[in-house]
Design a protein around this motif. Structure first.
Motif, PDB file in Angstrom:
ATOM      1  N   GLY A  27      -1.240  -6.149 -15.393  1.00  0.00           N
ATOM      2  CA  GLY A  27      -0.907  -5.649 -13.998  1.00  0.00           C
ATOM      3  C   GLY A  27      -2.092  -4.486 -13.935  1.00  0.00           C
ATOM      4  N   LEU A  28      -1.671  -3.816 -12.646  1.00  0.00           N
ATOM      5  CA  LEU A  28      -2.501  -2.740 -12.316  1.00  0.00           C
ATOM      6  C   LEU A  28      -1.676  -1.461 -11.721  1.00  0.00           C
ATOM      7  CD1 LEU A  28      -5.961  -2.839 -10.263  1.00  0.00           C
ATOM      8  CD2 LEU A  28      -3.980  -1.502  -9.309  1.00  0.00           C
ATOM      9  N   VAL A  29      -2.281  -0.316 -12.156  1.00  0.00           N
ATOM     10  CA  VAL A  29      -1.470   0.846 -11.618  1.00  0.00           C
ATOM     11  C   VAL A  29      -2.237   1.595 -10.540  1.00  0.00           C
ATOM     12  CG1 VAL A  29      -0.057   2.909 -12.144  1.00  0.00           C
ATOM     13  CG2 VAL A  29      -0.428   1.324 -13.753  1.00  0.00           C
ATOM     14  N   MET A  30      -1.635   2.140  -9.455  1.00  0.00           N
ATOM     15  CA  MET A  30      -2.158   2.800  -8.299  1.00  0.00           C
ATOM     16  C   MET A  30      -1.421   3.892  -7.801  1.00  0.00           C
ATOM     17  SD  MET A  30      -4.556   0.605  -5.643  1.00  0.00           S
ATOM     18  CE  MET A  30      -5.427   2.056  -5.185  1.00  0.00           C
ATOM     19  N   ARG A  31      -1.942   5.039  -7.499  1.00  0.00           N
ATOM     20  CA  ARG A  31      -1.243   6.246  -7.030  1.00  0.00           C
ATOM     21  C   ARG A  31      -1.384   5.841  -5.280  1.00  0.00           C
ATOM     22  NH1 ARG A  31      -5.004   8.207 -10.456  1.00  0.00           N
ATOM     23  NH2 ARG A  31      -4.060   9.902 -12.159  1.00  0.00           N
ATOM     24  N   LEU A  32      -0.062   6.321  -4.889  1.00  0.00           N
ATOM     25  CA  LEU A  32       0.394   6.128  -3.328  1.00  0.00           C
ATOM     26  C   LEU A  32       0.184   7.592  -3.050  1.00  0.00           C
ATOM     27  CD1 LEU A  32       2.785   3.490  -3.152  1.00  0.00           C
ATOM     28  CD2 LEU A  32       0.444   2.825  -2.868  1.00  0.00           C
ATOM     29  N   PRO A  33      -0.759   8.148  -2.328  1.00  0.00           N
ATOM     30  CA  PRO A  33      -0.736   9.673  -1.996  1.00  0.00           C
ATOM     31  C   PRO A  33       0.075  10.045  -0.737  1.00  0.00           C
ATOM     32  CG  PRO A  33      -2.978   8.797  -1.231  1.00  0.00           C
ATOM     33  CD  PRO A  33      -2.362   7.638  -2.401  1.00  0.00           C
ATOM     34  N   PHE A  34       0.619  10.930  -0.738  1.00  0.00           N
ATOM     35  CA  PHE A  34       1.212  11.259   0.711  1.00  0.00           C
ATOM     36  C   PHE A  34       1.217  12.751   0.662  1.00  0.00           C
ATOM     37  CE2 PHE A  34       4.649  11.285  -2.831  1.00  0.00           C
ATOM     38  CZ  PHE A  34       5.048  12.502  -2.729  1.00  0.00           C
ATOM     39  N   THR A  35       1.511  13.373   1.992  1.00  0.00           N
ATOM     40  CA  THR A  35       1.264  14.761   2.321  1.00  0.00           C
ATOM     41  C   THR A  35       3.025  15.176   2.101  1.00  0.00           C
ATOM     42  OG1 THR A  35      -0.287  14.766   4.113  1.00  0.00           O
ATOM     43  CG2 THR A  35       1.066  16.617   3.950  1.00  0.00           C
ATOM     44  N   PRO A  36       3.193  16.152   1.215  1.00  0.00           N
ATOM     45  CA  PRO A  36       4.632  16.679   0.808  1.00  0.00           C
ATOM     46  C   PRO A  36       5.226  17.342   2.151  1.00  0.00           C
ATOM     47  CG  PRO A  36       3.053  17.155  -1.009  1.00  0.00           C
ATOM     48  CD  PRO A  36       2.054  16.617   0.191  1.00  0.00           C
ATOM     49  N   PRO A  37       6.742  17.230   2.165  1.00  0.00           N
ATOM     50  CA  PRO A  37       7.511  16.529   1.208  1.00  0.00           C
ATOM     51  C   PRO A  37       7.773  15.302   1.503  1.00  0.00           C
ATOM     52  CG  PRO A  37       8.765  17.773   2.867  1.00  0.00           C
ATOM     53  CD  PRO A  37       7.318  17.978   3.251  1.00  0.00           C
ATOM     54  N   GLU A  95       6.061  -2.814  -8.169  1.00  0.00           N
ATOM     55  CA  GLU A  95       6.983  -1.709  -8.986  1.00  0.00           C
ATOM     56  C   GLU A  95       6.787  -0.458  -8.129  1.00  0.00           C
ATOM     57  OE1 GLU A  95       7.539  -1.722 -12.868  1.00  0.00           O
ATOM     58  OE2 GLU A  95       7.822  -4.037 -13.329  1.00  0.00           O
ATOM     59  N   VAL A  96       7.466   0.507  -7.641  1.00  0.00           N
ATOM     60  CA  VAL A  96       7.206   1.777  -6.930  1.00  0.00           C
ATOM     61  C   VAL A  96       8.257   2.554  -7.573  1.00  0.00           C
ATOM     62  CG1 VAL A  96       6.754   3.246  -4.924  1.00  0.00           C
ATOM     63  CG2 VAL A  96       6.281   0.677  -4.914  1.00  0.00           C
ATOM     64  N   LEU A 136       2.729   2.959  -7.974  1.00  0.00           N
ATOM     65  CA  LEU A 136       2.502   1.553  -7.828  1.00  0.00           C
ATOM     66  C   LEU A 136       2.098   0.882  -8.986  1.00  0.00           C
ATOM     67  CD1 LEU A 136       2.985  -1.149  -5.990  1.00  0.00           C
ATOM     68  CD2 LEU A 136       0.621  -0.636  -5.021  1.00  0.00           C
ATOM     69  N   TRP A 137       3.089  -0.060  -9.617  1.00  0.00           N
ATOM     70  CA  TRP A 137       2.708  -1.080 -10.416  1.00  0.00           C
ATOM     71  C   TRP A 137       2.621  -2.417  -9.740  1.00  0.00           C
ATOM     72  CZ3 TRP A 137       4.364   3.540 -12.166  1.00  0.00           C
ATOM     73  CH2 TRP A 137       3.911   3.891 -13.465  1.00  0.00           C
ATOM     74  N   ALA A 138       1.408  -3.259  -9.781  1.00  0.00           N
ATOM     75  CA  ALA A 138       1.409  -4.446  -9.323  1.00  0.00           C
ATOM     76  C   ALA A 138       0.753  -5.587 -10.190  1.00  0.00           C
ATOM     77  CB  ALA A 138       0.209  -4.512  -8.270  1.00  0.00           C
ATOM     78  N   HIS A 139       1.550  -6.513 -10.353  1.00  0.00           N
ATOM     79  CA  HIS A 139       1.363  -7.650 -11.198  1.00  0.00           C
ATOM     80  C   HIS A 139       1.360  -8.783 -10.110  1.00  0.00           C
ATOM     81  CE1 HIS A 139       3.127  -5.288 -14.662  1.00  0.00           C
ATOM     82  NE2 HIS A 139       3.798  -5.047 -13.804  1.00  0.00           N
ATOM     83  N   LEU A 140      -0.100  -9.151 -10.035  1.00  0.00           N
ATOM     84  CA  LEU A 140      -0.528 -10.259  -8.848  1.00  0.00           C
ATOM     85  C   LEU A 140      -1.204 -11.462  -9.599  1.00  0.00           C
ATOM     86  CD1 LEU A 140      -1.603  -7.771  -6.057  1.00  0.00           C
ATOM     87  CD2 LEU A 140       0.586  -8.592  -6.484  1.00  0.00           C
ATOM     88  N   PRO A 141      -1.364 -12.535  -8.959  1.00  0.00           N
ATOM     89  CA  PRO A 141      -2.057 -13.636  -9.452  1.00  0.00           C
ATOM     90  C   PRO A 141      -3.548 -13.402  -9.144  1.00  0.00           C
ATOM     91  CG  PRO A 141      -0.994 -14.151  -6.980  1.00  0.00           C
ATOM     92  CD  PRO A 141      -0.476 -12.653  -7.663  1.00  0.00           C
ATOM     93  N   PHE A 142      -3.899 -12.606  -8.093  1.00  0.00           N
ATOM     94  CA  PHE A 142      -5.462 -12.378  -8.294  1.00  0.00           C
ATOM     95  C   PHE A 142      -5.412 -11.117  -7.500  1.00  0.00           C
ATOM     96  CE2 PHE A 142      -3.687 -15.414  -4.951  1.00  0.00           C
ATOM     97  CZ  PHE A 142      -3.793 -14.424  -3.608  1.00  0.00           C
TER      98      PHE A 142
END
Length: 465
Positions: free
Chosen positions: A175-185, A225-226, A236-242
């Protein structure tokens, strides 16, 4: 709201907190990175503004916000500004004028900037090939990708990848891992408890602080998965077919957790309210949870009209087991994809033991959605959406507003939520959705049971009983 600072003497724009100290007279401010880029500025190499969430101002006109949401959903990936305008009953010229007036960019410029920023994050975080990054970010060709990246970042994709920092690269076991940024809090615990209590058995689970779910991409199964990341991002962990169109997967996940939300205007407007103010103080950063599957959320809302939460969970489990597509080899209670409206419309719901009234309402609703997908169009106004839903047999005003709330309408408000307060909910306009989510979470104290266990007790209703 994130405000980007651009320095006219260097041609560079930065995010808040950057260590650069330019003279005030040389600084221009922009609410969107895309606006700064359209004005000729390039992203700072030190603070990397493309890595932070840049939401559209919450107080922008409703038409502009609706157009932005459609762009995020991919309306301009292969479509035109004229088609986008037609969907909103606007001429292309008027649409561009509204965008220039309130955002400082055209719709196409905003779409190109979002794609370029997403691609830059992939170049930093992942080991995807340049070609895979291009199509994952929604570009039509590698040539177009190269051209846009040079326009926005003044460098080719290969050069940009060579510049990434050692700590940027995220490695996943498949799969692939990505950050999902946000403005705290961001109030992660309250969000997770809300989603856990409403998770669809077999499709979603919340366990050990991790939200997981199955998704369908062009009929093929994937898993997301988040979990909590750092103080300014989720993981975010994404396990996708493409990987093609990954940008829209990530945008939909971001919508579920509200990471792009601009909470400041709403929280400021409600902070002194005697009912909502204390709730905001108790749960600062609570976002309005969005929906991965619009039809999925609508089904849960329809079932909730007639049954308590524990029964609804068991009913959803029965629907998924009977009509959902099986997904094999997963753990954590994930077993199926949620059924489509067409599949559910063709399913005899009475044989599943649903109450007769519920079965008839849900069957008619699924049939209507299967025949007309615009029934749940997120680009509709709140009045249009709730009006269409209330025109369906058996759909109440409260249910229509529950669905609208999860679709991102900031003023959606199920009226019965105000029953236990002494305040007229009209005073919470135009931020009633945030007021609603605070009322809902305050009424559900304590941590919800794991979504893949404790489905509750439910005795199926038999036909004629």
């Amino acid at each position: 709201m994130t405000t980007f600072s651009a320095v006219v003497t260097t041609g560079i724009y930065c995010r808040p907190g950057c260590g650069a100290k330019p003279l005030a007279e040389n600084v221009r401010t922009f609410e969107l990175a895309a606006h700064a880029e359209a004005a000729g500025f390039r992203a700072c190499l030190r603070c990397r503004p493309y890595r932070v969430a840049g939401p559209v101002a919450a107080d922008a006109p409703e038409l502009v916000c609706r157009a932005v949401q459609l762009i995020i959903a991919g309306a301009l990936d292969s479509g035109t500004e004229a088609a986008l305008g037609a969907r909103l009953a606007l001429s292309p010229r008027h649409l561009r004028r509204l965008f220039h007036e309130h955002l400082g960019v055209t719709p196409n410029q905003l779409a190109r900037s979002r794609r370029a920023h997403f691609a830059r994050r992939l170049l930093d975080d992942s080991d995807l090939t340049v070609a895979d990054v291009a199509f994952a970010a929604g570009f039509g060709s590698v040539r177009q990708f190269n051209r846009e990246m040079r326009l926005v970042f003044r460098a080719s994709p290969v050069e940009l990848r060579d510049r990434r920092r050692r700590a940027d690269r995220l490695v996943a076991d498949g799969g692939l891992v990505m950050r999902l940024p946000f403005t705290p809090p961001l109030h992660w615990d309250a969000l997770l408890e809300f989603l856990s209590a409403r998770a669809v058995p077999g499709v979603e689970s919340v366990r050990d602080g991790v939200y997981r779910r199955t998704i369908s991409l062009d009929g093929e199964a994937g898993v997301l998965e988040v979990r909590r990341g750092g103080p300014d991002h989720l993981m975010l962990w994404a396990h996708l077919p493409f990987w093609e169109g990954l940008i829209h997967v990530v945008e939909r996940v971001a919508r579920v957790f509200g990471v792009d939300a601009d909470l400041a205007p709403a929280e400021a407007a409600l902070a002194d309210d005697p009912v909502i103010g204390p709730l905001i103080a108790a749960r600062p950063g609570l976002r309005v949870p969005g929906a991965w599957g619009v039809f999925e959320v609508a089904v849960e809302a329809v079932l909730s009209q007639h049954s308590p939460r524990a029964e609804v969970r068991a009913q959803l489990a029965a629907l998924v087991a009977a009509a959902g597509s099986p997904v094999h080899g997963l753990d954590g209670g994930l077993t199926h994809l949620f059924p489509s409206a067409t599949t559910l419309a063709d399913t005899d719901l009475l044989t599943l033991g649903l109450p007769e009234t519920t079965a008839k309402t849900l069957s008619a609703f699924a049939t209507a959605v299967a025949a007309d997908e615009t029934l749940l169009d997120a680009g509709a106004t709140l009045a249009e959406l709730t009006g269409r839903l209330r025109d369906r047999p058996g759909i109440t005003a409260d249910t229509a507003h529950h669905i609208a709330l999860r679709l991102g309408h900031p003023d959606a408000f199920p009226g019965t939520l105000a029953a236990g307060t002494t305040t007229d909910p009209e005073r919470w306009r135009p931020w009633r959705a945030l007021a609603a989510i605070h009322l809902i979470t305050a009424a559900e104290p304590g941590r919800a049971a794991p979504a893949d266990t404790a489905l509750g007790t439910w005795t199926p209703h038999r036909v004629g009983t």
